[in-house]
Design a protein around this motif. Structure first.
Motif, PDB file in Angstrom:
ATOM      1  N   ASP A   1       7.990   1.961   3.792  1.00 40.68           N
ATOM      2  CA  ASP A   1       9.048   2.910   4.098  1.00 40.68           C
ATOM      3  C   ASP A   1       9.974   2.303   5.158  1.00 40.68           C
ATOM      4  O   ASP A   1       9.567   2.134   6.313  1.00 40.68           O
ATOM      5  CB  ASP A   1       8.448   4.218   4.626  1.00 40.68           C
ATOM      6  CG  ASP A   1       9.472   5.336   4.739  1.00 40.68           C
ATOM      7  OD1 ASP A   1      10.671   5.029   4.839  1.00 40.68           O
ATOM      8  OD2 ASP A   1       9.061   6.510   4.732  1.00 40.68           O
TER       9      ASP A   1
ATOM     10  N   ASP B   1       1.105   4.007   6.966  1.00 40.18           N
ATOM     11  CA  ASP B   1       1.645   4.838   5.890  1.00 40.18           C
ATOM     12  C   ASP B   1       1.321   4.243   4.527  1.00 40.18           C
ATOM     13  O   ASP B   1       0.909   4.961   3.600  1.00 40.18           O
ATOM     14  CB  ASP B   1       3.158   4.966   6.069  1.00 40.18           C
ATOM     15  CG  ASP B   1       3.836   5.670   4.906  1.00 40.18           C
ATOM     16  OD1 ASP B   1       3.561   6.863   4.695  1.00 40.18           O
ATOM     17  OD2 ASP B   1       4.636   5.012   4.200  1.00 40.18           O
TER      18      ASP B   1
ATOM     19  N   ARG C   1      -1.086   5.888   1.565  1.00 39.67           N
ATOM     20  CA  ARG C   1      -0.556   6.147   0.222  1.00 39.67           C
ATOM     21  C   ARG C   1      -1.397   5.456  -0.847  1.00 39.67           C
ATOM     22  O   ARG C   1      -1.615   6.015  -1.938  1.00 39.67           O
ATOM     23  CB  ARG C   1       0.902   5.684   0.131  1.00 39.67           C
ATOM     24  CG  ARG C   1       1.866   6.638   0.837  1.00 39.67           C
ATOM     25  CD  ARG C   1       3.312   6.290   0.568  1.00 39.67           C
ATOM     26  NE  ARG C   1       3.762   5.142   1.334  1.00 39.67           N
ATOM     27  CZ  ARG C   1       4.249   4.024   0.817  1.00 39.67           C
ATOM     28  NH1 ARG C   1       4.318   3.883  -0.492  1.00 39.67           N
ATOM     29  NH2 ARG C   1       4.655   3.042   1.600  1.00 39.67           N
TER      30      ARG C   1
ATOM     31  N   ARG D   1       4.087  13.041   7.379  1.00 42.67           N
ATOM     32  CA  ARG D   1       3.927  12.510   6.022  1.00 42.67           C
ATOM     33  C   ARG D   1       2.523  12.738   5.482  1.00 42.67           C
ATOM     34  O   ARG D   1       2.337  12.938   4.291  1.00 42.67           O
ATOM     35  CB  ARG D   1       4.231  11.006   6.008  1.00 42.67           C
ATOM     36  CG  ARG D   1       5.709  10.657   6.134  1.00 42.67           C
ATOM     37  CD  ARG D   1       5.864   9.157   6.379  1.00 42.67           C
ATOM     38  NE  ARG D   1       7.238   8.716   6.252  1.00 42.67           N
ATOM     39  CZ  ARG D   1       8.176   8.882   7.159  1.00 42.67           C
ATOM     40  NH1 ARG D   1       7.865   9.515   8.288  1.00 42.67           N
ATOM     41  NH2 ARG D   1       9.402   8.436   6.968  1.00 42.67           N
TER      42      ARG D   1
END
Length: 477
Positions: free
Chosen positions: A251, A261, A265, A309
């Motif tokens: 990202d 992150d 994911r 997130r």
């Protein structure tokens, strides 16, 4: 349907696993009790003596490694792996030269210049080591630079290596061997600090925030190893493509925390991520306290965006009812209440174990350890996020306040002194403790700054769990 671990893999039991009885094990992360059926015990006898050879042994190996009860040992590879190395860099040409020299010439290397102030120096270093160079006109951060490099990669495996790292010999072969597992998306080695022989350097070598220890682990939220950094990360390109958002794997909006992150994911998509400390990469560390603590502040800022997130993946402190009540009573100088709480914890745990036909030997010791770990966790949480309050409570306020100050001091000093006693670093306990407290305060300041910017308190809120122990269903294994 469980996808078996492939033939040729061996497994090593985690050192914390305890065999309670025949076919009955305790361990893993999160902690659980595993009961093996007769077929499961037969499969384990095969695995205990050698590698995976059948579907049954492969399924058991997968379940053990997924639960953190065991760790996979891949078969040896035939020949060097096909891997492309992506090195994001911004200035610091001398560190890039050291990194590229360590990488050697066995694998193609792609250097991504992320808007350096002196691009000619970066170009000269890349050319001297035979690396391909891609230049970005505008600095976008390490995640954006890795995305740019990934666009140029054609091999199935890609290794992201930061320019301030020094890799060991044969790192690629050792890490790439794990990709014989079709579910593995990424694997990271242990990151060891390359620091000067100063106060800050000796502290960083003993307690560097990128060094996640010497025990292998599956990487997943809510486990002992919730993330790995991308100082060095080998990944499967098809898995990265599966979690890309608009073609972007990392990202680009995240200047810090983009590696965490990505790992979360990949986990959410059903892939596996592993930590392999048998491979150790050196990492250049800041030479001053200002640089070291400034980096900790930046890392802390990433907590709030990550919490937004991944709301269920980030908890600064996880509390279980009975240990938390016991610690709270002890800190409040209520020994009778603490004894009642601890006794209630023992009683409820024994009843739970007996209801599931599990021996209750060692419960008192295990729960005492849980109380100790809860106290240490509360201390670090308080230091990181409420240090001014702890300091204010240490201020003398009358003759009868010594007990309160002792309790607060235990929260502030207990975690670093416990860490010092276990590590025995080349640093005296006073300076180690002062450094650890400053480290925690710096990280906490960054977290609070991110919370204010993102308008959320999620990164500082403890999580409360009602279920301290998991039981796999009878007859499932």
């Amino acid at each position: 349907m469980t996808i078996p671990l492939p033939p040729g893999f061996r497994i090593d039991l985690d050192p914390d696993v305890r065999k309670l009885a025949d076919g009955l094990w305790f361990g893993g992360s999160p902690a659980r009790v595993l009961r093996l059926t007769a077929a499961g015990q037969a499969a384990w006898r095969v695995l205990d003596a050698g590698p995976v050879t059948t579907a049954a042994t492969g399924v058991l190996a997968r379940r053990l490694t997924d639960a953190g009860l065991a760790h996979p040992v891949p078969p040896a590879q035939d020949g060097p792996p096909g891997v492309t190395i992506v090195v994001p860099v911004r200035d610091r040409a001398e560190l890039l030269a050291r990194c590229l020299a360590g990488l050697g010439s066995r694998h193609p290397v792609l250097v991504v210049d992320d808007g350096s102030a002196d691009p000619a120096a970066i170009a000269a270093v890349a050319a001297a080591h035979g690396a391909k160079l891609v230049c970005r006109d505008v600095n976008g951060g390490p995640g954006a630079a890795r995305n740019t490099g990934l666009e140029q990669v054609s091999t199935e495996l890609v290794a992201f290596v930061d320019s301030d790292c020094v890799p060991p010999e044969d790192w690629a072969c050792l890490l790439a061997a794990h990709f014989a597992d079709p579910l593995l998306a990424a694997i990271a080695p242990r990151v060891r600090a390359l620091a000067q022989d100063t106060w800050s350097g000796r502290y960083t070598r003993a307690a560097g925030c990128l060094d996640l220890g010497d025990r292998p682990a599956r990487v997943a939220p809510g486990t002992r190893m919730s993330y790995v950094p991308t100082a060095m990360l080998v990944a499967r390109r098809s898995a990265l493509a599966a979690v890309a958002d608009g073609g972007q794997v990392f990202d680009p909006r995240l200047r810090v925390g983009e590696d965490v992150d990505l790992v979360w994911r990949l986990h959410a998509a059903g892939f596996r991520v592993r930590y392999a400390p048998d491979v150790q990469v050196g990492h250049h560390e800041p030479a001053s306290w200002r640089g070291l603590l400034g980096r900790r502040v930046r890392y802390g800022v990433s907590a709030a965006p990550l919490a937004l997130r991944h709301p269920k993946a980030l908890a600064p402190l996880v509390l279980h009812f009975w240990p938390a009540l016991t610690v709270g009573a002890l800190l409040a100088r209520r020994p009778l209440l603490a004894a009642v709480a601890f006794g209630g914890s023992v009683r409820s745990t024994v009843r739970l174990l007996r209801a599931n036909d599990v021996p209750s030997d060692g419960v008192v010791r295990a729960l005492a350890t849980a109380v100790h770990q809860t106290w240490l966790g509360c201390g670090r949480h308080g230091t990181q996020f409420a240090a001014p309050l702890l300091v204010a409570l240490l201020v003398p306020g009358g003759r009868r306040r010594w007990g309160r100050r002792a309790a607060v001091a235990s929260l502030l000093l207990g975690p670093p002194l416990t860490a010092w006693a276990s590590k025995r670093p080349k640093l005296d306990p006073i300076r180690y403790t002062a450094a650890a407290i400053a480290d925690d305060i710096a990280y906490g300041a960054g977290v609070w700054a991110g919370c204010l910017t993102s308008r959320t308190a999620a990164p500082v809120r403890p999580a409360f769990l009602r279920r301290p122990l998991r039981f796999d269903p009878k007859g499932k294994r």
